[in-house]
Each structure stands twice: as C-alpha cells, then as structure tokens.
Write a protein that holds these residues in place. Sequence first.
Motif, PDB file in Angstrom:
ATOM      1  N   ALA A  43       0.600  -1.299   0.062  1.00  0.00           N
ATOM      2  CA  ALA A  43       0.048   0.091  -0.028  1.00  0.00           C
ATOM      3  C   ALA A  43       0.779   1.238   0.204  1.00  0.00           C
ATOM      4  O   ALA A  43       0.497   2.055  -0.450  1.00  0.00           O
ATOM      5  CB  ALA A  43      -0.811   0.134   1.047  1.00  0.00           C
ATOM      6  N   VAL A  44       2.030   1.335   0.770  1.00  0.00           N
ATOM      7  CA  VAL A  44       2.806   2.225   0.801  1.00  0.00           C
ATOM      8  C   VAL A  44       4.366   2.007   0.257  1.00  0.00           C
ATOM      9  O   VAL A  44       5.299   1.493   0.758  1.00  0.00           O
ATOM     10  CB  VAL A  44       2.830   2.680   2.251  1.00  0.00           C
ATOM     11  CG1 VAL A  44       3.950   4.070   2.250  1.00  0.00           C
ATOM     12  CG2 VAL A  44       1.752   3.015   2.804  1.00  0.00           C
ATOM     13  N   PRO A  45       4.331   1.819  -1.147  1.00  0.00           N
ATOM     14  CA  PRO A  45       5.633   1.494  -1.879  1.00  0.00           C
ATOM     15  C   PRO A  45       6.881   1.991  -1.393  1.00  0.00           C
ATOM     16  O   PRO A  45       8.041   1.281  -1.326  1.00  0.00           O
ATOM     17  CB  PRO A  45       5.524   1.710  -3.327  1.00  0.00           C
ATOM     18  CG  PRO A  45       3.895   2.025  -3.614  1.00  0.00           C
ATOM     19  CD  PRO A  45       3.614   2.519  -2.417  1.00  0.00           C
ATOM     20  N   THR A  46       7.039   3.290  -0.835  1.00  0.00           N
ATOM     21  CA  THR A  46       8.272   3.903  -0.299  1.00  0.00           C
ATOM     22  C   THR A  46       8.731   3.245   0.873  1.00  0.00           C
ATOM     23  O   THR A  46       9.583   3.568   1.423  1.00  0.00           O
ATOM     24  CB  THR A  46       8.060   5.197  -0.328  1.00  0.00           C
ATOM     25  OG1 THR A  46       6.922   5.745   0.500  1.00  0.00           O
ATOM     26  CG2 THR A  46       7.923   5.863  -1.758  1.00  0.00           C
ATOM     27  N   LEU A  47       7.782   2.622   1.788  1.00  0.00           N
ATOM     28  CA  LEU A  47       8.218   2.210   3.109  1.00  0.00           C
ATOM     29  C   LEU A  47       9.130   1.126   3.114  1.00  0.00           C
ATOM     30  O   LEU A  47       8.398  -0.159   2.296  1.00  0.00           O
ATOM     31  CB  LEU A  47       6.937   1.787   3.797  1.00  0.00           C
ATOM     32  CG  LEU A  47       6.959   1.522   5.327  1.00  0.00           C
ATOM     33  CD1 LEU A  47       5.918   2.213   6.131  1.00  0.00           C
ATOM     34  CD2 LEU A  47       7.066  -0.102   5.516  1.00  0.00           C
ATOM     35  N   ASN A 101       6.780  11.418  13.701  1.00  0.00           N
ATOM     36  CA  ASN A 101       6.772  12.082  12.475  1.00  0.00           C
ATOM     37  C   ASN A 101       6.503  11.560  11.417  1.00  0.00           C
ATOM     38  O   ASN A 101       6.521  12.016  10.277  1.00  0.00           O
ATOM     39  CB  ASN A 101       8.365  12.514  12.396  1.00  0.00           C
ATOM     40  CG  ASN A 101       9.111  13.236  13.569  1.00  0.00           C
ATOM     41  OD1 ASN A 101       8.386  14.373  14.042  1.00  0.00           O
ATOM     42  ND2 ASN A 101      10.136  13.073  13.982  1.00  0.00           N
ATOM     43  N   ALA A 102       5.805  10.318  11.442  1.00  0.00           N
ATOM     44  CA  ALA A 102       5.534   9.559  10.148  1.00  0.00           C
ATOM     45  C   ALA A 102       4.100  10.089   9.661  1.00  0.00           C
ATOM     46  O   ALA A 102       3.358  10.894  10.638  1.00  0.00           O
ATOM     47  CB  ALA A 102       5.442   8.088  10.526  1.00  0.00           C
ATOM     48  N   SER A 103       3.577   9.764   8.614  1.00  0.00           N
ATOM     49  CA  SER A 103       2.213  10.131   8.267  1.00  0.00           C
ATOM     50  C   SER A 103       1.233   9.440   8.844  1.00  0.00           C
ATOM     51  O   SER A 103       1.279   8.460   9.566  1.00  0.00           O
ATOM     52  CB  SER A 103       2.169   9.946   6.960  1.00  0.00           C
ATOM     53  OG  SER A 103       2.042   8.378   6.648  1.00  0.00           O
ATOM     54  N   ASP A 104       0.250  10.305   8.994  1.00  0.00           N
ATOM     55  CA  ASP A 104      -1.124   9.877   9.748  1.00  0.00           C
ATOM     56  C   ASP A 104      -1.712   8.537   8.987  1.00  0.00           C
ATOM     57  O   ASP A 104      -1.971   7.481   9.711  1.00  0.00           O
ATOM     58  CB  ASP A 104      -2.114  10.738   9.633  1.00  0.00           C
ATOM     59  CG  ASP A 104      -1.768  12.120  10.492  1.00  0.00           C
ATOM     60  OD1 ASP A 104      -0.946  11.712  11.289  1.00  0.00           O
ATOM     61  OD2 ASP A 104      -2.557  13.047  10.362  1.00  0.00           O
ATOM     62  N   GLY A 105      -1.679   8.688   7.686  1.00  0.00           N
ATOM     63  CA  GLY A 105      -2.121   7.381   7.070  1.00  0.00           C
ATOM     64  C   GLY A 105      -1.404   6.188   7.184  1.00  0.00           C
ATOM     65  O   GLY A 105      -1.820   5.055   7.361  1.00  0.00           O
ATOM     66  N   THR A 106      -0.049   6.058   7.255  1.00  0.00           N
ATOM     67  CA  THR A 106       0.835   5.113   7.291  1.00  0.00           C
ATOM     68  C   THR A 106       0.479   4.329   8.749  1.00  0.00           C
ATOM     69  O   THR A 106       0.609   3.208   9.062  1.00  0.00           O
ATOM     70  CB  THR A 106       2.540   5.556   7.334  1.00  0.00           C
ATOM     71  OG1 THR A 106       2.593   5.994   6.065  1.00  0.00           O
ATOM     72  CG2 THR A 106       3.223   4.256   7.793  1.00  0.00           C
ATOM     73  N   LEU A 107       0.333   5.285   9.737  1.00  0.00           N
ATOM     74  CA  LEU A 107       0.153   4.774  11.004  1.00  0.00           C
ATOM     75  C   LEU A 107      -1.117   4.103  11.284  1.00  0.00           C
ATOM     76  O   LEU A 107      -1.229   3.015  11.699  1.00  0.00           O
ATOM     77  CB  LEU A 107       0.182   5.748  12.131  1.00  0.00           C
ATOM     78  CG  LEU A 107       1.526   6.335  12.645  1.00  0.00           C
ATOM     79  CD1 LEU A 107       1.706   7.461  13.417  1.00  0.00           C
ATOM     80  CD2 LEU A 107       2.500   5.252  13.208  1.00  0.00           C
ATOM     81  N   LYS A 108      -2.089   4.909  10.526  1.00  0.00           N
ATOM     82  CA  LYS A 108      -3.418   4.228  10.612  1.00  0.00           C
ATOM     83  C   LYS A 108      -3.652   2.852   9.644  1.00  0.00           C
ATOM     84  O   LYS A 108      -4.213   1.971  10.362  1.00  0.00           O
ATOM     85  CB  LYS A 108      -4.479   5.213   9.912  1.00  0.00           C
ATOM     86  CG  LYS A 108      -5.967   5.161  10.596  1.00  0.00           C
ATOM     87  CD  LYS A 108      -6.360   5.790  11.778  1.00  0.00           C
ATOM     88  CE  LYS A 108      -7.773   5.796  11.971  1.00  0.00           C
ATOM     89  NZ  LYS A 108      -8.421   6.847  11.400  1.00  0.00           N
ATOM     90  N   LEU A 109      -2.838   2.768   8.680  1.00  0.00           N
ATOM     91  CA  LEU A 109      -3.011   1.610   7.963  1.00  0.00           C
ATOM     92  C   LEU A 109      -2.475   0.471   8.537  1.00  0.00           C
ATOM     93  O   LEU A 109      -2.679  -0.589   8.621  1.00  0.00           O
ATOM     94  CB  LEU A 109      -2.412   1.865   6.660  1.00  0.00           C
ATOM     95  CG  LEU A 109      -2.530   0.592   5.541  1.00  0.00           C
ATOM     96  CD1 LEU A 109      -4.008   0.307   5.308  1.00  0.00           C
ATOM     97  CD2 LEU A 109      -1.952   1.306   4.307  1.00  0.00           C
ATOM     98  N   LEU A 110      -1.198   0.866   9.323  1.00  0.00           N
ATOM     99  CA  LEU A 110      -0.475  -0.019  10.191  1.00  0.00           C
ATOM    100  C   LEU A 110      -1.394  -0.781  11.118  1.00  0.00           C
ATOM    101  O   LEU A 110      -1.385  -1.820  11.408  1.00  0.00           O
ATOM    102  CB  LEU A 110       0.866   0.575  10.854  1.00  0.00           C
ATOM    103  CG  LEU A 110       1.462  -0.436  11.776  1.00  0.00           C
ATOM    104  CD1 LEU A 110       2.080  -1.611  11.146  1.00  0.00           C
ATOM    105  CD2 LEU A 110       2.777   0.481  12.263  1.00  0.00           C
ATOM    106  N   SER A 111      -2.083   0.116  11.663  1.00  0.00           N
ATOM    107  CA  SER A 111      -3.127  -0.465  12.722  1.00  0.00           C
ATOM    108  C   SER A 111      -3.952  -1.376  12.193  1.00  0.00           C
ATOM    109  O   SER A 111      -4.441  -2.401  12.909  1.00  0.00           O
ATOM    110  CB  SER A 111      -3.461   0.786  13.609  1.00  0.00           C
ATOM    111  OG  SER A 111      -2.597   1.425  14.364  1.00  0.00           O
TER     112      SER A 111
END
Length: 398
Positions: free
Chosen positions: A235-239, A269-279
């Motif tokens: 979902a987040v190719p740069t991660l 400092n990470a994006s809101d979307g990355t943290l939400k999707l990780l959860s």
Amino acid sequence: MRPPVIEAIKIENYRALQDVEIKKLKPFTVLIGPNGSGKSTLFDVFAFMETAFSLGVRSAWDQRGGLRQLHSRGKDGPIAIQISYREQPKANLLTYRIEINEERGRPVVSREWLRWTAGAAQGRPRHILDFQNGSGYVVDESTGKKSQESLDGPDRLAVNALGQFKSHPRVAALRRFISGWYLSYLSVAEERKSPTAGPQERLSQSGDNISNVLQYLKENYPERLTSVMAALREAVPTLEHVDYETSPDGRLVLFIKDSPFTESVLASNASDGTLKLLSYLTLLHDPDPAPFIGIEEPENHLYNSVLPGLAQQCRLSSGHSQVLVTTHSHEFVNSCKSDEVIALYRGADGYSRVIRPNSLPLVSDMLEHGALLGSLWQENYFDELPEPKTPVIEVSRP
C-alpha cells in the motif's frame, strides 16, 4: 473453527433506529449512507452490546446519556436489540433479545431471552433462557430441566451470570462471543505514543499499544508480522520497514523507515495514513482475532488508492471474524459486492430505513453491464423512496 456469525439484527427505539431489521448479514458487511442516516448509530448498537457484556448494562447506559439520549423521540416501548446467529455454518439458529427500560434514572433489563430454533421436524423454537426484571428461568441443556433463578438486580444480564456455568454451554458461548467483540476507535494521536515496553496480544480500541502488539507478533508470530509488513509495503511502496526500540526509561519507541533514506524516523513524525493503515493491518492479521470486528470510517487519513486493498484485507479477514465497516468512501464501496453493502437513509418520519442495493433491479442490471457499485451510490441510485400515493378526492354529485 470459526466463531459465530450474526445473520440478522433487529433494533427498536434506539435513537434513529426506531424499527430497523436487517437480515442476511454477511461475514463482511459495509454500511453506507449520508451523514445522519444512522450508520454510526447502528455501529454504536454493537458497541453498546459489547460494553454491556464486558462492563455491565449500567456502564453502557450511562456512557450514552441514559434513556433521554438513547430512546427514539416520541415513541413508546423499551429499547430492544435482537441478534440471530449460528455458532457454526450449519448449526441451528440462535436468537438473543434484550429489552431495556429506565426506572428512577437506572436501566432495567425488562426482558432478556435466548431462543434456539431447531430443525423444522423438531417443532417450535425453544427458549433456553427467559428473564424479566431480574427473575426468570434457564434450561439445563444436558437434562432439559428448567430452574428458576433471580439476579442481584434488574440491571444485570442473565447471560453474564449464568454463562459462567458448564451446564449452560450455549449461554456461555453467547457470553464469550459478545464480550469478545472489537469495535475500533483508532486515534492517530494515541498511536504516536510510546507505551511502556511489554508484549500485548490485542490492539486497544484507540491503537495506543500498537508498538506492544508488534512486539508480541515479532516474539511469537513472526510470520504474521511479515504478512502485515508485506501488505503495508504494497500500500505504501516507499516504506521499507517498521521497527521499535526500548528507550532507557523502559518505553517502546516506534520507528518507520522509508526506502529512499538511510535513517528511520520516529512514529511521531510519520504520516497519519501510514500509522492508521499499520493499525488496521495489525488488527486484521491478529493470530487470535476477535469474533466480531467493527471499523468506523477507515478512509479517514488514508489515500483513495489504498482503500480497495483495505477492503480486500477486510474480506479476507471475514473468513475468521465477522467484519462490519461503516464508510463514506465510494472507492471503498467500489471494491465491495452488492450483497455485502447495506445503505441507510432517513425516511420522511425522521427514522432510519434500510435499502439493500442487490434488491434494486436497476442497480443489479447496471452492475451486470460494468457499472461500479460505489459510483452508483454516488449518483444516488440507492435512494429509492417509495412513490407517494395519489390522494383520492371524492366529488359529491348534485
């Protein structure tokens, strides 16, 4: 062995859900509708039940402001919630109903029953448990004998009290089922926190222990953690990866590394979307998942292109948990099947009504010809109000 699946729910006098019945619920169900249509209220019905079974009816009642805030305006009768479910796919249907009134500011369980519907050849449905105002009977399932019982008070649940005895296995199973539900209220602000170190099995409702759950997966189910990270990178190719470290004061600090850079950054400092999707992915890949998972508006903080993949993750998870999602996202709905979607709208009387897109001939026809479900919703094809009746005017003849 998968947990029970709710096949139908009926709600009476619960805010905008004055008289709502939804049948043929799927293991993956998506609720849609405009603001104020009743989606969040229906989501809250499940949250009310989970709280009532986990913390008590009084706690669930008081958290929502009691009868004044919960009861449908201008209507009579108790607040009632009824669910029908099967413990296994081909098992007999079980129906549980709870009715609640208020006396002197306190909730009263005026009626509570659990009914078992046997096969057609075995006769009428039979009550396993039936209580009114704290007194009633329960059937010993091994002998078939009824025993009269009284609870400590009329705000107690008979299922909670009697579900602790081995002689009532279906009552006990219902108690475990509902008290084990997970309703998500994830908060990015909470997810950014650095909790005290130590593995934890289940993600909290706010997501503030995401680091602890990742620690638990890394130590006990590394293959699950690998699956979470693979789905996140898709979902987040740069991660590149997500990891944690224990700080000198014994707290878990979450780090996220993007592939173009050599150093990781703090989760704060990470994006809101990355943290939400990780959860969400951590929740959906739980090795011992909740039997029922509710997710409200997952599109918040997420980019549109991520939503189809998340919808697919929810559908895959519905193989071992019943998953209920509320959403405003047409992109999310585009990835759903028509029988997975339930639309809620307010009727002329101000109360919610239910529309099943798969029951609308025009919608079914357009889907067969390549239309997208979310796009049809966006163009208001689901909101089919019944045609008003033409008034009959009688004219007197001279």
